[in-house]
Design a protein around this motif. Sequence first.
Motif, PDB file in Angstrom:
ATOM      1  N   UNK A  52       0.840  -1.256   0.126  1.00  0.00           N
ATOM      2  CA  UNK A  52       0.161  -0.004   0.061  1.00  0.00           C
ATOM      3  C   UNK A  52       0.888   1.234   0.229  1.00  0.00           C
ATOM      4  N   UNK A  53       1.870   1.267   0.986  1.00  0.00           N
ATOM      5  CA  UNK A  53       2.672   2.603   0.761  1.00  0.00           C
ATOM      6  C   UNK A  53       3.418   2.699  -0.511  1.00  0.00           C
ATOM      7  N   UNK A  54       3.817   1.475  -1.036  1.00  0.00           N
ATOM      8  CA  UNK A  54       4.599   1.830  -2.355  1.00  0.00           C
ATOM      9  C   UNK A  54       3.563   2.266  -3.415  1.00  0.00           C
ATOM     10  N   UNK A  55       2.299   1.478  -3.570  1.00  0.00           N
ATOM     11  CA  UNK A  55       1.250   2.194  -4.595  1.00  0.00           C
ATOM     12  C   UNK A  55       0.971   3.810  -4.120  1.00  0.00           C
ATOM     13  N   UNK A  56       0.954   4.225  -3.110  1.00  0.00           N
ATOM     14  CA  UNK A  56       0.519   5.543  -2.526  1.00  0.00           C
ATOM     15  C   UNK A  56       1.773   6.321  -2.874  1.00  0.00           C
ATOM     16  N   UNK A  57       3.130   6.075  -3.010  1.00  0.00           N
ATOM     17  CA  UNK A  57       4.124   7.095  -3.325  1.00  0.00           C
ATOM     18  C   UNK A  57       4.009   7.128  -4.790  1.00  0.00           C
ATOM     19  N   UNK A  58       3.735   5.799  -5.540  1.00  0.00           N
ATOM     20  CA  UNK A  58       3.588   6.127  -7.040  1.00  0.00           C
ATOM     21  C   UNK A  58       2.409   6.961  -7.454  1.00  0.00           C
ATOM     22  N   UNK A 120      10.731  -3.987  -1.429  1.00  0.00           N
ATOM     23  CA  UNK A 120      11.031  -2.546  -1.250  1.00  0.00           C
ATOM     24  C   UNK A 120      11.689  -1.823  -2.416  1.00  0.00           C
ATOM     25  N   UNK A 121      12.970  -2.277  -2.682  1.00  0.00           N
ATOM     26  CA  UNK A 121      13.655  -1.686  -3.845  1.00  0.00           C
ATOM     27  C   UNK A 121      12.948  -1.687  -4.970  1.00  0.00           C
ATOM     28  N   UNK A 122      12.430  -2.976  -5.286  1.00  0.00           N
ATOM     29  CA  UNK A 122      11.660  -2.894  -6.731  1.00  0.00           C
ATOM     30  C   UNK A 122      10.524  -1.957  -6.820  1.00  0.00           C
ATOM     31  N   UNK A 123       9.609  -1.717  -5.742  1.00  0.00           N
ATOM     32  CA  UNK A 123       8.585  -0.699  -5.461  1.00  0.00           C
ATOM     33  C   UNK A 123       9.232   0.527  -5.685  1.00  0.00           C
ATOM     34  N   UNK A 124      10.466   0.971  -5.032  1.00  0.00           N
ATOM     35  CA  UNK A 124      11.005   2.045  -5.289  1.00  0.00           C
ATOM     36  C   UNK A 124      11.194   2.487  -6.937  1.00  0.00           C
ATOM     37  N   UNK A 125      11.766   1.610  -7.358  1.00  0.00           N
ATOM     38  CA  UNK A 125      12.040   1.515  -8.969  1.00  0.00           C
ATOM     39  C   UNK A 125      10.431   1.930  -9.700  1.00  0.00           C
ATOM     40  N   UNK A 126       9.526   1.190  -9.344  1.00  0.00           N
ATOM     41  CA  UNK A 126       8.189   1.338  -9.840  1.00  0.00           C
ATOM     42  C   UNK A 126       7.581   2.858  -9.529  1.00  0.00           C
ATOM     43  N   UNK A 127       7.714   3.295  -8.455  1.00  0.00           N
ATOM     44  CA  UNK A 127       7.324   4.509  -8.021  1.00  0.00           C
ATOM     45  C   UNK A 127       8.456   5.668  -9.017  1.00  0.00           C
ATOM     46  N   UNK A 129       9.706   5.290 -11.525  1.00  0.00           N
ATOM     47  CA  UNK A 129       9.291   5.390 -13.102  1.00  0.00           C
ATOM     48  C   UNK A 129       7.724   6.148 -13.349  1.00  0.00           C
ATOM     49  N   UNK A 130       7.272   6.414 -12.347  1.00  0.00           N
ATOM     50  CA  UNK A 130       5.809   7.045 -12.207  1.00  0.00           C
ATOM     51  C   UNK A 130       5.686   8.462 -12.066  1.00  0.00           C
ATOM     52  N   UNK A 131       6.999   9.015 -11.544  1.00  0.00           N
ATOM     53  CA  UNK A 131       7.010  10.268 -11.212  1.00  0.00           C
ATOM     54  C   UNK A 131       7.097  11.556 -12.289  1.00  0.00           C
TER      55      UNK A 131
END
Length: 362
Positions: A52-58, A120-127, A129-131
């Motif tokens: 959820x935090x990973x999706x929220x950040x993206x 967590x690192x993979x989610x950071x990469x996804x987020x 890419x969405x900035x």
Amino acid sequence: MFISDTTNGQKSETTMDLPLPDPGPDKEAPPPLFCCNQCDKETVHKIAQLLNPGLAAACVDNTTGLFRGPASVAVPFRPEMVDYLTQRSETYVAETMAQRDEAADPAAEEISDDPADIVSDLMEDFASSKRNFFSRVSGWILSDNREDKVDDFVLEMERNAFWPIDRREAVAETLLRNVDFKNAFHCPMKFEAEGQLAAHRDECGFRIMECCNERCRTKFSAAHAAKHDEECPFKILPCEQRCEKSLMRREMDRHCVTVCPMKLMNCPFYQIGCQSAFPQCTLKDHCADFLNAHLSCVVQVIHRQEFSDEEIDQRVLLLQQSECRSQLSEALDVRSLTIAVRDQEAKMRKSDRGLGTVYEVD
């Protein structure tokens, strides 16, 4: 292949199939293997809590500076993030091994083997890419305002049950198995027969168990049963201070510092000289056993400017020998003992002799 046929003077063409190669003896396909694949429940839950935090950040970073909120992109971003994490996790082991082989510097940073850190690192990469452009060129990523907005959106998603925990845990299990290349957080066992798998699942260290303590709803892998038992807040335990009561672990501290009869207390006469400490349930016994010391402290307070030390000792002796000794020994604090002493002294004044250091009881 075509050939000519001149039967009855007529020419015709027929086809001839090429001979097929000899397949040799029949080869049976290998029997299917039955995989256990049970995962460490604690780690699965930990990964699920990160989604959820990973999706929220993206979502927040993608809509920053625009006239729309993160909720406007949450629906399409969720399956996209799941696909991204799944694909990256499937290739993670191969990529990691290649990086380690290429690393020539022995002092290079060690890559974490914890599945939660990896995801967590993979989610950071996804987020990342969405900035949007504003997020990339401003100081937004490091601002406190960003963290607040991410936290707020996480709470909104949880309040609306946008991504329930059971669904996140299903995704987390897949991710864990993909990145756990040391098989430390899931069971890699495979069996040729379904019955063998069923027998193994009953003994697998990663099988899911439920706490047997009443009111506890925690689930955990069997390997963590002992750890949970040592920490479960609902486990009934005997009082740590050895009173007769048993209570839940989570209530122990409050019990021990408030109502436990074995709670240590300072003597009520502490401020005037008695430095003893004892369980509060033994207060009466202490006051009876230490009556002489308490009397000495009280008499000194009452007559500190009138009597010498020797005279105080004589007064204490007379008080102990009086008919009111039982009343004096029942006094449990400075005030009540002072009142009792003054009352007894009033009765003793009629027989005052000489300098007033010897008294007779009425």
